[in-house]
Write a protein that holds these residues in place. Structure first.
Motif, PDB file in Angstrom:
ATOM      1  N   GLY A 263       0.615  -1.752  -3.580  1.00  0.00           N
ATOM      2  CA  GLY A 263       0.979  -1.256  -4.909  1.00  0.00           C
ATOM      3  C   GLY A 263       2.411  -0.665  -4.814  1.00  0.00           C
ATOM      4  N   HIS A 264       2.961  -0.374  -3.653  1.00  0.00           N
ATOM      5  CA  HIS A 264       4.530   0.178  -3.712  1.00  0.00           C
ATOM      6  C   HIS A 264       5.245  -1.040  -2.938  1.00  0.00           C
ATOM      7  CE1 HIS A 264       2.867   3.665  -5.237  1.00  0.00           C
ATOM      8  NE2 HIS A 264       1.944   3.632  -4.242  1.00  0.00           N
ATOM      9  N   THR A 265       5.263  -1.045  -1.598  1.00  0.00           N
ATOM     10  CA  THR A 265       5.889  -1.937  -0.840  1.00  0.00           C
ATOM     11  C   THR A 265       5.689  -3.258  -0.993  1.00  0.00           C
ATOM     12  OG1 THR A 265       6.361  -0.168   0.695  1.00  0.00           O
ATOM     13  CG2 THR A 265       7.131  -2.246   1.432  1.00  0.00           C
ATOM     14  N   TYR A 266       4.377  -3.601  -0.727  1.00  0.00           N
ATOM     15  CA  TYR A 266       3.581  -4.811  -0.955  1.00  0.00           C
ATOM     16  C   TYR A 266       2.323  -4.877  -1.969  1.00  0.00           C
ATOM     17  CZ  TYR A 266       5.300  -4.776   4.024  1.00  0.00           C
ATOM     18  OH  TYR A 266       6.084  -4.752   4.906  1.00  0.00           O
ATOM     19  N   ASP A 267       2.174  -6.102  -2.437  1.00  0.00           N
ATOM     20  CA  ASP A 267       1.120  -6.173  -3.612  1.00  0.00           C
ATOM     21  C   ASP A 267      -0.294  -6.761  -2.951  1.00  0.00           C
ATOM     22  OD1 ASP A 267       2.846  -6.040  -5.559  1.00  0.00           O
ATOM     23  OD2 ASP A 267       3.556  -7.940  -5.243  1.00  0.00           O
ATOM     24  N   GLY A 268      -0.241  -6.891  -1.675  1.00  0.00           N
ATOM     25  CA  GLY A 268      -1.570  -7.205  -0.977  1.00  0.00           C
ATOM     26  C   GLY A 268      -1.245  -7.261   0.628  1.00  0.00           C
ATOM     27  N   TYR A 269      -2.666  -7.391   1.388  1.00  0.00           N
ATOM     28  CA  TYR A 269      -2.752  -7.347   2.709  1.00  0.00           C
ATOM     29  C   TYR A 269      -3.639  -8.363   3.264  1.00  0.00           C
ATOM     30  CZ  TYR A 269      -3.792  -4.574   6.862  1.00  0.00           C
ATOM     31  OH  TYR A 269      -3.722  -4.337   8.294  1.00  0.00           O
ATOM     32  N   ARG A 270      -3.046  -8.994   4.244  1.00  0.00           N
ATOM     33  CA  ARG A 270      -4.032  -9.958   4.811  1.00  0.00           C
ATOM     34  C   ARG A 270      -4.287  -9.517   6.274  1.00  0.00           C
ATOM     35  NH1 ARG A 270      -1.952 -15.508   5.626  1.00  0.00           N
ATOM     36  NH2 ARG A 270      -4.211 -16.180   5.567  1.00  0.00           N
ATOM     37  N   THR A 271      -5.378  -9.624   6.732  1.00  0.00           N
ATOM     38  CA  THR A 271      -5.938  -9.325   8.049  1.00  0.00           C
ATOM     39  C   THR A 271      -7.206 -10.140   8.670  1.00  0.00           C
ATOM     40  OG1 THR A 271      -6.794  -7.484   9.325  1.00  0.00           O
ATOM     41  CG2 THR A 271      -7.532  -7.612   7.039  1.00  0.00           C
ATOM     42  N   GLU A 272      -7.414 -10.081   9.541  1.00  0.00           N
ATOM     43  CA  GLU A 272      -8.279 -10.991  10.300  1.00  0.00           C
ATOM     44  C   GLU A 272      -9.658 -10.002  10.532  1.00  0.00           C
ATOM     45  OE1 GLU A 272      -7.633 -13.933  13.473  1.00  0.00           O
ATOM     46  OE2 GLU A 272      -5.619 -13.261  13.072  1.00  0.00           O
ATOM     47  N   ASP A 273      -9.472  -8.613  10.360  1.00  0.00           N
ATOM     48  CA  ASP A 273     -10.544  -7.543  10.675  1.00  0.00           C
ATOM     49  C   ASP A 273     -11.075  -7.242   9.269  1.00  0.00           C
ATOM     50  OD1 ASP A 273     -11.957  -5.404  11.144  1.00  0.00           O
ATOM     51  OD2 ASP A 273     -10.587  -4.625  12.482  1.00  0.00           O
ATOM     52  N   GLU A 274     -12.384  -7.615   9.108  1.00  0.00           N
ATOM     53  CA  GLU A 274     -13.059  -7.469   7.815  1.00  0.00           C
ATOM     54  C   GLU A 274     -13.225  -5.983   7.490  1.00  0.00           C
ATOM     55  OE1 GLU A 274     -17.435  -8.336   7.746  1.00  0.00           O
ATOM     56  OE2 GLU A 274     -17.045  -8.669   9.494  1.00  0.00           O
ATOM     57  N   LYS A 275     -13.284  -4.950   8.766  1.00  0.00           N
ATOM     58  CA  LYS A 275     -13.453  -3.742   8.559  1.00  0.00           C
ATOM     59  C   LYS A 275     -12.349  -3.034   8.101  1.00  0.00           C
ATOM     60  CE  LYS A 275     -14.477  -3.394  12.943  1.00  0.00           C
ATOM     61  NZ  LYS A 275     -14.182  -4.575  13.390  1.00  0.00           N
ATOM     62  N   ILE A 276     -11.126  -3.538   8.369  1.00  0.00           N
ATOM     63  CA  ILE A 276      -9.901  -2.835   7.592  1.00  0.00           C
ATOM     64  C   ILE A 276      -9.638  -3.434   6.065  1.00  0.00           C
ATOM     65  CG2 ILE A 276      -7.402  -3.139   7.643  1.00  0.00           C
ATOM     66  CD1 ILE A 276      -7.233  -3.522  10.370  1.00  0.00           C
ATOM     67  N   ALA A 277     -10.141  -4.715   5.821  1.00  0.00           N
ATOM     68  CA  ALA A 277     -10.196  -5.067   4.392  1.00  0.00           C
ATOM     69  C   ALA A 277     -11.246  -4.324   3.693  1.00  0.00           C
ATOM     70  CB  ALA A 277     -10.388  -6.555   4.418  1.00  0.00           C
ATOM     71  N   SER A 278     -12.352  -4.248   4.168  1.00  0.00           N
ATOM     72  CA  SER A 278     -13.345  -3.215   3.424  1.00  0.00           C
ATOM     73  C   SER A 278     -12.935  -1.780   3.062  1.00  0.00           C
ATOM     74  CB  SER A 278     -14.554  -3.328   3.682  1.00  0.00           C
ATOM     75  OG  SER A 278     -14.665  -2.716   5.177  1.00  0.00           O
ATOM     76  N   SER A 279     -12.421  -1.278   4.190  1.00  0.00           N
ATOM     77  CA  SER A 279     -11.840   0.316   4.159  1.00  0.00           C
ATOM     78  C   SER A 279     -10.645   0.266   3.211  1.00  0.00           C
ATOM     79  CB  SER A 279     -11.367   0.868   5.562  1.00  0.00           C
ATOM     80  OG  SER A 279     -12.449   0.779   6.414  1.00  0.00           O
TER      81      SER A 279
END
Length: 167
Positions: free
Chosen positions: A111-127
């Motif tokens: 929301g500041h430096t980046y608009d989105g985040y891509r990861t292979e870890d579903e735990k990070i995405a849900s957190s």
């Protein structure tokens, strides 16, 4: 290592992608990728320190080709076209570790430096979804939160994406 990948079409036929990879503290790699014949041409390499100069490796070319192909797929999907993605390879064993990472490191960038985040870890995405929703709840709504996952059969990779759009 923190990386920022930016892609844009280099031609009107949408067959050549211009890729810029910034590796913070190290330098920038600029390349063009012909999606038709999968040719990667390293155009320029700039380094923060002259001692960092190395010859382009096959792994650089393969990574850039994968990024360009992935970007092309996203351009043809329902993702917004101008999302600035942050990608990393962090993986955690527990949700607690993932939440610590998402709440302290990642959520401040989205929301500041980046608009989105891509990861292979579903735990990070849900957190991250939880933290962004929590921020919207307590600080007032400033953006819409979106999440999606995709599976690349050829690479046997599962990616989780979280992105925001300002209200």
């Amino acid at each position: 290592m923190d990386r920022l990948m930016r892609c844009r079409w280099a031609d009107d036929n949408h067959k050549i992608v211009h890729v810029t990879e910034t590796i913070y503290g190290v330098g920038t790699i600029t390349a063009t990728v012909n999606l038709h014949n999968k040719a990667v041409t390293i155009v320029d390499r700039e380094f923060v320190h002259p001692s960092n100069k190395v010859v382009p490796e096959v792994s650089d070319r393969n990574r850039i080709l994968q990024v360009a192909q992935s970007w092309e797929r996203r351009q043809n999907s329902f993702y917004p076209k101008d999302v600035r993605w942050h990608e990393d390879s962090m993986k955690f064993e527990t949700y607690r570790e993932s939440w610590e990472w998402a709440s302290s490191v990642v959520s401040g960038k989205i929301g500041h430096t980046y608009d989105g985040y891509r990861t292979e870890d579903e735990k990070i995405a849900s957190s991250l979804v939880y933290e962004l929703t929590r921020r919207n709840t307590f600080q007032g709504p400033t953006f819409h939160v979106f999440a999606h996952n995709e599976y690349d059969e050829a690479e046997q990779e599962h990616w989780y994406m979280v992105w925001v759009e300002r209200i």
